[in-house]
Design a protein around this motif. Structure first.
Motif, mmCIF file in Angstrom:
data_model
loop_
_atom_site.group_PDB
_atom_site.id
_atom_site.type_symbol
_atom_site.label_atom_id
_atom_site.label_comp_id
_atom_site.label_asym_id
_atom_site.label_seq_id
_atom_site.Cartn_x
_atom_site.Cartn_y
_atom_site.Cartn_z
ATOM 1 N N HIS A 117 3.892 11.137 -4.567
ATOM 2 C CA HIS A 117 4.105 10.021 -5.487
ATOM 3 C C HIS A 117 5.546 9.519 -5.406
ATOM 4 O O HIS A 117 5.794 8.301 -5.372
ATOM 5 C CB HIS A 117 3.787 10.452 -6.920
ATOM 6 C CG HIS A 117 2.325 10.600 -7.191
ATOM 7 N ND1 HIS A 117 1.387 9.697 -6.754
ATOM 8 C CD2 HIS A 117 1.630 11.551 -7.868
ATOM 9 C CE1 HIS A 117 0.179 10.082 -7.138
ATOM 10 N NE2 HIS A 117 0.303 11.209 -7.814
ATOM 11 N N PRO A 136 -0.534 3.152 -3.250
ATOM 12 C CA PRO A 136 -1.862 3.719 -2.973
ATOM 13 C C PRO A 136 -1.834 4.816 -1.909
ATOM 14 O O PRO A 136 -2.623 5.763 -1.977
ATOM 15 C CB PRO A 136 -2.660 2.501 -2.490
ATOM 16 C CG PRO A 136 -2.003 1.335 -3.163
ATOM 17 C CD PRO A 136 -0.548 1.681 -3.185
ATOM 18 N N VAL A 195 -1.322 8.134 -3.444
ATOM 19 C CA VAL A 195 -2.539 8.652 -4.086
ATOM 20 C C VAL A 195 -3.465 9.267 -3.035
ATOM 21 O O VAL A 195 -4.018 10.351 -3.222
ATOM 22 C CB VAL A 195 -3.260 7.533 -4.857
ATOM 23 C CG1 VAL A 195 -4.558 8.055 -5.470
ATOM 24 C CG2 VAL A 195 -2.345 6.962 -5.944
ATOM 25 N N ILE A 196 -3.619 8.584 -1.903
ATOM 26 C CA ILE A 196 -4.457 9.090 -0.813
ATOM 27 C C ILE A 196 -3.919 10.415 -0.291
ATOM 28 O O ILE A 196 -4.664 11.382 -0.081
ATOM 29 C CB ILE A 196 -4.540 8.048 0.320
ATOM 30 C CG1 ILE A 196 -5.321 6.818 -0.145
ATOM 31 C CG2 ILE A 196 -5.197 8.644 1.570
ATOM 32 C CD1 ILE A 196 -5.264 5.654 0.822
ATOM 33 N N ASN A 199 0.797 -1.230 0.000
ATOM 34 C CA ASN A 199 0.000 0.000 0.000
ATOM 35 C C ASN A 199 0.827 1.277 0.000
ATOM 36 O O ASN A 199 0.266 2.365 0.201
ATOM 37 C CB ASN A 199 -0.953 -0.010 1.200
ATOM 38 C CG ASN A 199 -2.137 -0.934 0.984
ATOM 39 O OD1 ASN A 199 -3.113 -0.569 0.344
ATOM 40 N ND2 ASN A 199 -2.030 -2.150 1.517
#
Length: 413
Positions: free
Chosen positions: A349, A76, A79-80, A73
């Motif tokens: 990122h 991800p 991105v969050i 994760n």
């Protein structure tokens, strides 16, 4: 609603007016509590799994689910963090971790218990990335290493305290009380995280267009050189660091030392580890990153090469203290190097990929140690880990920019 990427506020105020003490509670309090929460449940997870009918190997897998959740994760999480902003990502991570712990304690199904452990790992990835991204922007470059070293050190202190608090709670109320300690701690981290002030992006210079949105693919393309060079060094560092946690107890067992003696040696090494993080951060800020990063790996490498030569508790203690010292002075090193090389636009990122590489190294190190110990000998596995540390030292020495350039990339984009 999407939040704009945070940007450094240090350019609008003199760094000489900055004080780590002023942001201590908001910046470091959540890390202490988050570490305490995780430390409280980690020793209890395999015991709970066994109580649910898991075999020994399955119980070990339940512990690994936390690391797997973090590893899978990291991207991800970027991105969050980009979408919600660092503050709300930290809050969400604390709440999600609390829900995962609650699932662990309230279920009687091993599959749901595994899901709860995975949720804790997911929250770990989000929290670690968000806190690093926030501190990278909030702290002037002159204080960056001290801030990130303290951030890492404070979380280690929490991880150290957590098991003791959980032990007292378990003694009084049973196994489930450890999860209660963990839930209270991570929810407290979320509450403190909600008080972190948002960072506002500086206005664009006249005539400049807003930068195009970044993606994981564009981040990999634009920063492939640093990821394939210094990123490789970070993977090696993480492999050595993760292996050290197994090296000391395994060699103590090889020497037929009593479990209490092995625990004492491991604890003393951890104590040294926690004492030196802030001075190391000062050296990195004032002299440059190499002055700490390279010695950290050299010291750990030498200690691991010498460990197979130890023959008793005292000599093992000396080697273990050297490993703890080497690891301690490197506290925050990976976060600092990531912040130095991350772009201002699309920082989350980049840091997501950076942390993914670090976690891959952390997963491969113990696996290699296990393979070599089974195929050859434990001494060979430990010595090979020492050689990997020397490889990490060489890579860092070659690719870390010199002091005058140690933060240029993170500040200039």
């Amino acid at each position: 609603m999407s939040s704009p990427p945070a940007a450094s506020t240090s350019s609008s105020s003199p760094s000489s007016s900055f004080s780590l003490r002023r942001i201590a509670v908001a910046a470091f309090g959540p890390s202490l509590l988050f570490g305490l929460g995780e430390g409280a449940i980690l020793p209890i997870v395999p015991l709970t799994a066994r109580g649910l009918g898991a075999s020994v190997s399955m119980a070990a897998l339940m512990v690994a689910m936390i690391s797997i959740g973090s590893l899978l994760n990291n991207v991800p999480a970027s991105v969050i963090t980009t979408r919600w902003g660092e503050r709300w990502a930290i809050v969400a991570a604390g709440v999600w971790s609390g829900l995962g712990m609650a699932l662990c304690v309230w279920t009687s199904h091993l599959g749901l218990f595994a899901a709860g452990c995975f949720m804790v790992g997911m929250s770990q990835a989000v929290y670690n990335l968000a806190r690093q991204s926030y501190m990278s922007d909030a702290v002037p470059i002159e204080y960056r290493a001290r801030a990130l070293s303290t951030l890492g050190g404070v979380m280690r202190i929490g991880m150290f305290i957590g098991p003791f608090l959980a032990a007292g709670a378990v003694q009084a109320f049973g196994l489930s009380a450890a999860y209660a300690v963990g839930i209270v701690a991570v929810m407290g981290a979320a509450a403190l995280g909600a008080r972190i002030p948002d960072l506002e992006a500086p206005p664009l210079p006249a005539g400049h267009e807003p930068p195009a949105p970044t993606t994981i693919v564009s981040t990999l393309r634009d920063h492939r050189r640093v990821l394939l060079t210094l990123g490789l060094g970070v993977m090696l560092v993480s492999a050595v660091r993760a292996s050290r946690q197994a090296v000391i107890p395994l060699w103590a067992d090889h020497l037929a030392l009593a479990p209490s003696t092995a625990s004492l040696i491991y604890g003393l090494a951890g104590g040294i580890d926690m004492l030196v993080f802030y001075p190391a951060g000062q050296v990195m800020d004032r002299k440059g990153r190499r002055w700490v990063a390279v010695p950290s790996m050299v010291i750990m490498g030498l200690a691991m090469l010498l460990m197979p030569l130890t023959a008793g508790a005292f000599t093992l203690l000396l080697a273990s203290l050297a490993i703890g010292f080497g690891n301690g002075i490197g506290s925050g090193m990976i976060m600092t190097l990531g912040a130095d090389h991350s772009p201002r636009h699309g920082r989350a990122h980049f840091l997501g990929v950076w942390r993914l590489m670090s976690d891959i190294g952390g997963s491969c190190g113990p696996a290699l140690l296990s393979f070599l110990a089974a195929a050859l000998s434990l001494a060979t596995g430990i010595a090979m880990t020492g050689l990997i540390a020397f490889g990490a030292a060489w890579t860092l020495a070659y690719w870390i920019p010199r002091h005058g350039d140690h933060g240029g990339r993170g500040r200039g984009r």
